[in-house]
Design an enzyme around this catalytic site. Sequence first.
Site, PDB file in Angstrom:
ATOM      1  N   SER A  90       0.796  -1.136   0.058  1.00 55.47           N
ATOM      2  CA  SER A  90      -0.066   0.086  -0.044  1.00 55.47           C
ATOM      3  C   SER A  90       1.096   1.169   0.135  1.00 55.47           C
ATOM      4  O   SER A  90       2.159   1.016  -0.257  1.00 55.47           O
ATOM      5  CB  SER A  90      -0.711  -0.137   1.301  1.00 55.47           C
ATOM      6  OG  SER A  90      -1.830   0.901   1.332  1.00 55.47           O
ATOM      7  N   GLU A 120       1.372  12.015  -9.895  1.00 51.60           N
ATOM      8  CA  GLU A 120       0.316  11.143 -10.425  1.00 51.60           C
ATOM      9  C   GLU A 120      -1.068  11.395  -9.590  1.00 51.60           C
ATOM     10  O   GLU A 120      -0.910  11.414  -8.381  1.00 51.60           O
ATOM     11  CB  GLU A 120       0.761   9.794 -10.603  1.00 51.60           C
ATOM     12  CG  GLU A 120       1.956   9.575 -11.183  1.00 51.60           C
ATOM     13  CD  GLU A 120       2.375   8.132 -11.179  1.00 51.60           C
ATOM     14  OE1 GLU A 120       1.901   7.109 -10.777  1.00 51.60           O
ATOM     15  OE2 GLU A 120       3.710   7.801 -11.144  1.00 51.60           O
ATOM     16  N   LYS A 122      -4.047   9.719  -7.974  1.00 53.31           N
ATOM     17  CA  LYS A 122      -4.336   8.536  -7.043  1.00 53.31           C
ATOM     18  C   LYS A 122      -5.757   8.012  -7.671  1.00 53.31           C
ATOM     19  O   LYS A 122      -6.712   8.857  -7.181  1.00 53.31           O
ATOM     20  CB  LYS A 122      -4.275   8.869  -5.610  1.00 53.31           C
ATOM     21  CG  LYS A 122      -4.391   7.579  -4.944  1.00 53.31           C
ATOM     22  CD  LYS A 122      -4.044   7.815  -3.442  1.00 53.31           C
ATOM     23  CE  LYS A 122      -4.099   6.654  -2.445  1.00 53.31           C
ATOM     24  NZ  LYS A 122      -5.155   5.837  -2.740  1.00 53.31           N
ATOM     25  N   ASP A 124      -9.135   6.147  -7.894  1.00 57.10           N
ATOM     26  CA  ASP A 124     -10.016   5.504  -6.595  1.00 57.10           C
ATOM     27  C   ASP A 124     -10.550   4.312  -7.206  1.00 57.10           C
ATOM     28  O   ASP A 124     -11.686   4.446  -7.573  1.00 57.10           O
ATOM     29  CB  ASP A 124     -10.892   6.296  -6.065  1.00 57.10           C
ATOM     30  CG  ASP A 124     -11.293   5.893  -4.669  1.00 57.10           C
ATOM     31  OD1 ASP A 124     -10.836   5.016  -4.272  1.00 57.10           O
ATOM     32  OD2 ASP A 124     -12.150   6.724  -4.121  1.00 57.10           O
ATOM     33  N   TYR A 232       0.059   2.055 -13.777  1.00 55.67           N
ATOM     34  CA  TYR A 232       1.038   3.147 -13.107  1.00 55.67           C
ATOM     35  C   TYR A 232       2.426   2.446 -12.558  1.00 55.67           C
ATOM     36  O   TYR A 232       3.049   3.429 -11.683  1.00 55.67           O
ATOM     37  CB  TYR A 232       0.542   3.924 -12.095  1.00 55.67           C
ATOM     38  CG  TYR A 232      -0.591   3.295 -10.884  1.00 55.67           C
ATOM     39  CD1 TYR A 232       0.219   2.291  -9.980  1.00 55.67           C
ATOM     40  CD2 TYR A 232      -1.697   3.168 -11.063  1.00 55.67           C
ATOM     41  CE1 TYR A 232      -0.881   1.629  -9.218  1.00 55.67           C
ATOM     42  CE2 TYR A 232      -2.482   2.853  -9.983  1.00 55.67           C
ATOM     43  CZ  TYR A 232      -2.066   1.820  -9.236  1.00 55.67           C
ATOM     44  OH  TYR A 232      -2.585   1.309  -8.513  1.00 55.67           O
ATOM     45  N   LYS A 319      -3.904  12.862   0.363  1.00 53.01           N
ATOM     46  CA  LYS A 319      -5.163  12.400   0.184  1.00 53.01           C
ATOM     47  C   LYS A 319      -6.012  13.722   0.166  1.00 53.01           C
ATOM     48  O   LYS A 319      -5.976  14.411   1.261  1.00 53.01           O
ATOM     49  CB  LYS A 319      -5.606  11.711   1.502  1.00 53.01           C
ATOM     50  CG  LYS A 319      -5.025  10.146   1.308  1.00 53.01           C
ATOM     51  CD  LYS A 319      -5.573   9.126   0.563  1.00 53.01           C
ATOM     52  CE  LYS A 319      -6.942   8.411   0.897  1.00 53.01           C
ATOM     53  NZ  LYS A 319      -6.602   7.405   1.571  1.00 53.01           N
ATOM     54  N   CYS A 413     -47.440   2.922   6.152  1.00 49.42           N
ATOM     55  CA  CYS A 413     -47.243   3.537   5.157  1.00 49.42           C
ATOM     56  C   CYS A 413     -47.673   4.780   4.891  1.00 49.42           C
ATOM     57  O   CYS A 413     -48.812   5.152   5.190  1.00 49.42           O
ATOM     58  CB  CYS A 413     -47.770   2.661   3.872  1.00 49.42           C
ATOM     59  SG  CYS A 413     -47.587   3.429   2.431  1.00 49.42           S
ATOM     60  N   CYS A 416     -50.632   5.091   2.164  1.00 51.71           N
ATOM     61  CA  CYS A 416     -51.919   3.998   2.301  1.00 51.71           C
ATOM     62  C   CYS A 416     -52.271   3.589   3.693  1.00 51.71           C
ATOM     63  O   CYS A 416     -53.563   3.209   3.860  1.00 51.71           O
ATOM     64  CB  CYS A 416     -51.908   2.902   1.408  1.00 51.71           C
ATOM     65  SG  CYS A 416     -50.974   1.674   1.952  1.00 51.71           S
ATOM     66  N   CYS A 431     -44.198  -1.288   2.015  1.00 50.39           N
ATOM     67  CA  CYS A 431     -45.374  -1.201   2.334  1.00 50.39           C
ATOM     68  C   CYS A 431     -45.936  -2.434   1.656  1.00 50.39           C
ATOM     69  O   CYS A 431     -45.643  -2.578   0.300  1.00 50.39           O
ATOM     70  CB  CYS A 431     -45.978  -0.031   1.673  1.00 50.39           C
ATOM     71  SG  CYS A 431     -47.659  -0.326   1.442  1.00 50.39           S
TER      72      CYS A 431
HETATM   73  S1  IVH Z   1       1.539   3.277  -6.540  1.00 50.84           S
HETATM   74  C1  IVH Z   1       3.976   0.355  -4.221  1.00 50.84           C
HETATM   75  N1  IVH Z   1       0.116   5.119  -8.065  1.00 50.84           N
HETATM   76  O1  IVH Z   1      -3.515   3.619  -4.114  1.00 50.84           O
HETATM   77  C2  IVH Z   1       3.220   1.557  -4.712  1.00 50.84           C
HETATM   78  N2  IVH Z   1      -1.085   3.681  -6.559  1.00 50.84           N
HETATM   79  O2  IVH Z   1      -3.600   3.777  -1.098  1.00 50.84           O
HETATM   80  C3  IVH Z   1       2.165   1.126  -5.132  1.00 50.84           C
HETATM   81  N3  IVH Z   1      -3.324   3.977  -6.484  1.00 50.84           N
HETATM   82  O3  IVH Z   1      -2.670   0.458  -3.468  1.00 50.84           O
HETATM   83  C4  IVH Z   1       0.921   2.133  -5.567  1.00 50.84           C
HETATM   84  N4  IVH Z   1      -3.514   5.456  -8.092  1.00 50.84           N
HETATM   85  O4  IVH Z   1      -4.263   0.621  -5.329  1.00 50.84           O
HETATM   86  C5  IVH Z   1       0.131   4.214  -7.045  1.00 50.84           C
HETATM   87  N5  IVH Z   1      -0.798   6.325  -9.287  1.00 50.84           N
HETATM   88  C6  IVH Z   1      -1.115   5.573  -8.518  1.00 50.84           C
HETATM   89  C7  IVH Z   1      -2.107   5.392  -7.859  1.00 50.84           C
HETATM   90  C8  IVH Z   1      -2.076   4.227  -6.814  1.00 50.84           C
HETATM   91  C9  IVH Z   1      -4.142   4.756  -7.179  1.00 50.84           C
HETATM   92  C10 IVH Z   1      -3.814   3.179  -5.408  1.00 50.84           C
HETATM   93  C11 IVH Z   1      -3.174   1.738  -5.236  1.00 50.84           C
HETATM   94  C12 IVH Z   1      -2.586   1.563  -4.172  1.00 50.84           C
HETATM   95  C13 IVH Z   1      -3.287   2.609  -3.349  1.00 50.84           C
HETATM   96  C14 IVH Z   1      -2.629   2.981  -2.094  1.00 50.84           C
END
Ligand code: IVH
Length: 675
Positions: A90, A120, A122, A124, A232, A319, A413, A416, A431
């Site tokens: 993560s 980059e 992130k 979701d 990525y 975040k 309800c 009715c 209902c």
């Molecule tokens: S790099 C070891 N790049 O965010 C590094 N992760 O909260 C691996 N995610 O597990 C992750 N966009 O599922 C990376 N541009 C991005 C991302 C990204 C979304 C997700 C990914 C990761 C999670 C961590």
Amino acid sequence: MARITKEAAKQRIDFLKKELERQNYNYYVLNQPVITDFEFDLLMGELQGLEKMYPEFATEDSPTRHVGSDLAGAAGSEFVQVPHRYPMLSLGNTYAKDELLDFDNRIRKAVSAPYSFSCELKFDGTAICLTYRGGRLLRALTRGDGQKGDDVTRNVIHIASIPREIHGENIPDEFEIRGEIYMPYAAFDRLNAERTEAELEPFANPRNAASGSLKLQNPAEMRTRGLDCVLYHVLGENLPFKTHIEALEAARSWGLPISAYSQRADSIEEAIAYIDAWDTRRKTLPFATDGIVIKVNELDLQRQLGFTAKSPRWATAWKFKPEQALTPLLSVDYQVGRTGAVTPVANLEPVQLSGTVVKRASLHNKDQMDLLDIHIGDYVYVEKGGEIIPKITGVELSKRPADAQRPAFPSCCPDCGTPLVRDEDEARHYCPNRESCPVQIKGRFIHFAGRKAMDILAGDATVEQLYNKGYIHTLPDLYTLSRAQLIDLDGWQEKSADNFLSSLEASRNVPFERVLYALGIRHVGEQTAKTLARHFGSIDALAAATREDLVQIEDIGDTVADSILAYFASEAGQETVRRLREAGLQMAVNAEANQPLSDTLSGKTLVISGNFSISREAMKSLIEAHGGKNAGSLSGKTAWLLAGEKAGPEKLRKAEKLGIPVIDESQFYTLIGKE
Ligand code: IVH
């Protein structure tokens, strides 16, 4: 963090560990998060702080040291689990700018060479790991518990942007590429609308929808979900790249989907400028993002920095805080839907949130109201996630008026007066008065007349008028309406009556699958209706089906089967079908309608890109109707790239490189002999 006694810390650590494991399970396995990401990160931050203070309580199994697992586990996964070649970790995350400076300082101390960052979005969604061998997609694994993942290859091959074959220069014989599978907002809205129609619980956000869809056992169903992918992270042995960005550029040139929004930064300040720019710009994107990822770009420095148990030291995630507003709750309405389901809706003091004024928010069901312990007059936090309808995520207890009362969930309800019932395994109240509850009756007509159903010119107001006059009670009554009755309605003229009658006439040709959907059988949404129509071919065959016949069809479970059986066993159901048949509606699949229009495109694969005068779905059907095949990405086998307005520059460039002819919409029509 304030210092607390050892004993109190131990207790709190135990609590936080359990709580975080529970929330990981809700999020990754059930795809039903109960708390927001922000709340989760707060709990995690607290646990990290306490474990730092009292390292003796920091055990190996702590959620601070391993990633949440999405393996279906006890729920019974039908996917094969495969070990990851490199653990799937993560990212550390932060909501505070000085922590980004700390991140930068740590790197500066640890490495001696100059470094740059890759900034980059992130995305979701849900993480995916693809392996390519010999230029072909070998396998796709979910993150799982980080050590082993579910093999979801059979689903992933249906995602149009993931090529099964890649082409280009210097492709390593074997490598992994990781990324995110996500669901764009448009697909998410469509899916949730369908689920609501079919009375299935809508997904809370695009992320849950993406990971739920990826784990579907039926690849055909999964194909309709509109998932997309962005990659990525390239991994492998002895790869010839010096930087992360270089590796991604190479992957892009092989036809893999790489983000177009990334940017190199030469300092943490530049990276922060990227964050600030995207904090607003991200709201214009057609998909959900929950932050920005900052990665050290130089691969040798990444290796020097290495990993902690859970995340790389060379990357971190900024975040975005969810946008929230705090506003008083004025009252709660209880809305009854066409199926009788009762939904509590909060009326709020209007408040600005992400550029719109919010006045109402869904409270989902009674359990949710109890969980929030909501009182009238409370100041409540409203949030917009990926969802269109804002939701209430919490109550500001410090602002609760002394005399505030809990709203009483109705026992009858509101329309009715029939006592409500609660399905055992569902959180909703219903209902049960299907036959004569006015909202349910009117709701059935609105559904029946809808565009995806019979497409009759009867919206809410018309249904209301016809119902109040006593002209319509059960669906077939629509087909008995006379011109004189219509002209007589308030505000109606000959023209509106004639338009209405022609739409009624046209509905007699609506294909059987839509008729089946229009009937409004509980749990039979658009997709299920299609499946049933294709499987049985006619209403008589469906009505004669046994429970066993039904449940052996993929994606028809016990609930749906029971509902279908109950419909055809009921007198009201039988009578409706009998009279609609008499009115001339299609009660069987029309074999002629499914015949191909020509075989002009037989054996040809087309890739489409951009917008056309008809929807992309319609364009794809047209290709298929002329014997052709659609593909998501260009390869040596592509016959034409059909490029509409705003066609992807990547695709155009690639087509040129591979020498694939590019045609526009009108050239395509000439090709298939369509005016
Ligand atoms: S790099 C070891 N790049 O965010 C590094 N992760 O909260 C691996 N995610 O597990 C992750 N966009 O599922 C990376 N541009 C991005 C991302 C990204 C979304 C997700 C990914 C990761 C999670 C961590």
